[in-house]
Design a protein around this motif. Sequence first.
Motif, PDB file in Angstrom:
ATOM      1  N   UNK A  79       0.799  -1.355  -0.039  1.00 40.46           N
ATOM      2  CA  UNK A  79      -0.042  -0.026   0.016  1.00 40.46           C
ATOM      3  C   UNK A  79       0.843   1.130  -0.075  1.00 40.46           C
ATOM      4  N   UNK A  80       2.082   1.036   0.443  1.00 37.06           N
ATOM      5  CA  UNK A  80       2.942   2.194   0.337  1.00 37.06           C
ATOM      6  C   UNK A  80       3.269   2.679  -1.298  1.00 37.06           C
ATOM      7  N   UNK A  81       3.003   2.026  -1.992  1.00 34.18           N
ATOM      8  CA  UNK A  81       2.947   2.440  -3.314  1.00 34.18           C
ATOM      9  C   UNK A  81       2.037   3.509  -3.735  1.00 34.18           C
ATOM     10  N   UNK A  82       0.962   3.631  -2.934  1.00 36.62           N
ATOM     11  CA  UNK A  82       0.031   4.642  -2.979  1.00 36.62           C
ATOM     12  C   UNK A  82       0.457   5.890  -2.508  1.00 36.62           C
ATOM     13  N   UNK A  83       1.587   5.848  -1.572  1.00 35.87           N
ATOM     14  CA  UNK A  83       2.174   6.936  -1.059  1.00 35.87           C
ATOM     15  C   UNK A  83       2.563   7.764  -2.308  1.00 35.87           C
ATOM     16  N   UNK A  84       3.195   7.276  -3.343  1.00 36.11           N
ATOM     17  CA  UNK A  84       3.909   7.686  -4.212  1.00 36.11           C
ATOM     18  C   UNK A  84       2.957   8.326  -5.285  1.00 36.11           C
ATOM     19  N   UNK A  85       1.661   7.744  -5.474  1.00 33.03           N
ATOM     20  CA  UNK A  85       0.652   8.090  -6.264  1.00 33.03           C
ATOM     21  C   UNK A  85       0.083   9.679  -5.618  1.00 33.03           C
ATOM     22  N   UNK A  86       0.010   9.487  -4.163  1.00 34.46           N
ATOM     23  CA  UNK A  86      -0.625  10.519  -3.467  1.00 34.46           C
ATOM     24  C   UNK A  86       0.050  11.877  -3.822  1.00 34.46           C
ATOM     25  N   UNK A  87       1.749  11.596  -3.416  1.00 34.83           N
ATOM     26  CA  UNK A  87       2.158  12.801  -3.548  1.00 34.83           C
ATOM     27  C   UNK A  87       2.442  13.369  -5.180  1.00 34.83           C
ATOM     28  N   UNK A  88       2.526  12.273  -5.965  1.00 36.63           N
ATOM     29  CA  UNK A  88       2.405  12.856  -7.323  1.00 36.63           C
ATOM     30  C   UNK A  88       1.274  13.653  -7.741  1.00 36.63           C
ATOM     31  N   UNK A  89       0.035  13.201  -7.361  1.00 35.04           N
ATOM     32  CA  UNK A  89      -1.002  13.892  -7.671  1.00 35.04           C
ATOM     33  C   UNK A  89      -1.184  15.135  -6.928  1.00 35.04           C
ATOM     34  N   UNK A  90      -0.625  15.264  -5.828  1.00 35.22           N
ATOM     35  CA  UNK A  90      -0.932  16.707  -4.771  1.00 35.22           C
ATOM     36  C   UNK A  90       0.028  17.621  -5.457  1.00 35.22           C
ATOM     37  N   UNK A  91       1.110  17.347  -5.851  1.00 33.13           N
ATOM     38  CA  UNK A  91       2.340  17.952  -6.140  1.00 33.13           C
ATOM     39  C   UNK A  91       2.001  18.562  -7.863  1.00 33.13           C
ATOM     40  N   UNK A  92       1.612  17.617  -8.625  1.00 40.35           N
ATOM     41  CA  UNK A  92       0.995  18.245  -9.905  1.00 40.35           C
ATOM     42  C   UNK A  92      -0.054  19.161  -9.749  1.00 40.35           C
ATOM     43  N   UNK A  93      -0.980  19.237  -8.784  1.00 40.95           N
ATOM     44  CA  UNK A  93      -1.893  20.318  -8.649  1.00 40.95           C
ATOM     45  C   UNK A  93      -1.597  21.476  -8.354  1.00 40.95           C
ATOM     46  N   UNK A  94      -0.746  21.349  -7.441  1.00 39.59           N
ATOM     47  CA  UNK A  94       0.048  22.596  -6.701  1.00 39.59           C
ATOM     48  C   UNK A  94       1.057  23.019  -7.778  1.00 39.59           C
ATOM     49  N   UNK A  95       1.516  22.301  -8.631  1.00 37.25           N
ATOM     50  CA  UNK A  95       2.607  22.875  -9.697  1.00 37.25           C
ATOM     51  C   UNK A  95       1.808  23.866 -10.590  1.00 37.25           C
ATOM     52  N   UNK A 104       7.594  17.837 -14.309  1.00 35.13           N
ATOM     53  CA  UNK A 104       6.927  16.236 -14.102  1.00 35.13           C
ATOM     54  C   UNK A 104       8.036  15.446 -13.494  1.00 35.13           C
ATOM     55  N   UNK A 105       9.471  15.603 -14.039  1.00 31.77           N
ATOM     56  CA  UNK A 105      10.702  14.700 -13.571  1.00 31.77           C
ATOM     57  C   UNK A 105      10.757  15.137 -12.021  1.00 31.77           C
ATOM     58  N   UNK A 106      10.944  16.429 -11.660  1.00 35.77           N
ATOM     59  CA  UNK A 106      11.117  16.735 -10.318  1.00 35.77           C
ATOM     60  C   UNK A 106      10.042  16.059  -9.413  1.00 35.77           C
ATOM     61  N   UNK A 107       8.925  16.346  -9.961  1.00 38.37           N
ATOM     62  CA  UNK A 107       7.762  15.877  -8.978  1.00 38.37           C
ATOM     63  C   UNK A 107       7.853  14.144  -8.896  1.00 38.37           C
ATOM     64  N   UNK A 108       8.063  13.562  -9.799  1.00 36.09           N
ATOM     65  CA  UNK A 108       8.354  12.306  -9.871  1.00 36.09           C
ATOM     66  C   UNK A 108       9.365  11.871  -8.978  1.00 36.09           C
ATOM     67  N   UNK A 109      10.588  12.515  -8.877  1.00 34.55           N
ATOM     68  CA  UNK A 109      11.759  12.285  -8.012  1.00 34.55           C
ATOM     69  C   UNK A 109      11.067  12.450  -6.440  1.00 34.55           C
ATOM     70  N   UNK A 110      10.473  13.567  -6.064  1.00 37.62           N
ATOM     71  CA  UNK A 110      10.012  13.800  -4.686  1.00 37.62           C
ATOM     72  C   UNK A 110       8.931  12.573  -4.393  1.00 37.62           C
TER      73      UNK A 110
END
Length: 302
Positions: A79-95, A104-110
């Motif tokens: 389920x920790x894989x969902x953490x990556x999706x959560x962070x990616x979606x949130x940061x993409x919206x904030x971006x 996109x590359x920086x967000x994926x790294x974070x």
Amino acid sequence: MTHSYAQYAVPVAVGVLFGLLARLNMLRTDYRQYPTYPHGRIIHVALGLIAALIGSVAIPSVLQSDWTAITFLGLAAQQFRDVRNMERNMLQQLDSMELVPRGVAYIEGIAQVFEGRNYLVIFTSVVVTFLVIKTSIWWAVLAGVLTFFVNSWFMSGKVLGDIADVQVSKLRIDGPNLYVDDIYIMNVGLEADRAVIRENGVGLIVTPKNANSLVTIANLGQRQAILHDVSSILGVYRDSGEPALVPLAKRDMKSGRLGVFLLPEEKDTSKVAEVARRVPVLDSAIRLPSEASVNQGRKGGA
């Protein structure tokens, strides 16, 4: 079974404690202001606690041959894989709200970092719990402290200054054309915009140190990371709806150098260059063409 599990109460408690401490040690709210304080931190501390529980309970489950519990723990870890999706979606919206986006590359790294740190918490809890059971609590405490250094090593990575030379260079406006040194950046049509660039603009030349770094700094995501980090730390002299005042990085096709045009609020060229040197090298941007067999004179595949 309940009685046999009771003997593991202290080892599990110590493992959870060190796992949680490891997550707190890895939690950083820096110039990027993420995770936010306090709510973003609460989310990641809670996830760290769950990861610590998973790692600590795993050892007693193995020792008791409770394979049902192991299966459940494996499912929980996924389920920790969902953490990556959560962070990616949130940061993409904030971006979309940033004057100079992360990209996109920086967000994926974070997002990868936040997922990976939960696995480091599991590793810490597993090591500490195992040593409490098999040796003593003092050896476990020593090992727990050592894992903090191991985690810090895994968290560290290269920065731009490790793979390239970063030097301040002169901005030049020739008619409507903007150059950093001899590298063309863009066409600036309005005289008012050219005046702003003359007064506030800063140019950098990023020179790769080898063939690998040449390809790495050519990556568009790595270029955007440079622009974003400098603009986040030193500010950016622009507002929305001003395309002529957008920081840009362009490549010299002949030499592979990178010309970087910036508009920092604080026009301190030494600070601008130092911030650029400390920009992290993105995992997704790293390329190693020198390792290919064709570049080493070997026969066979790449």
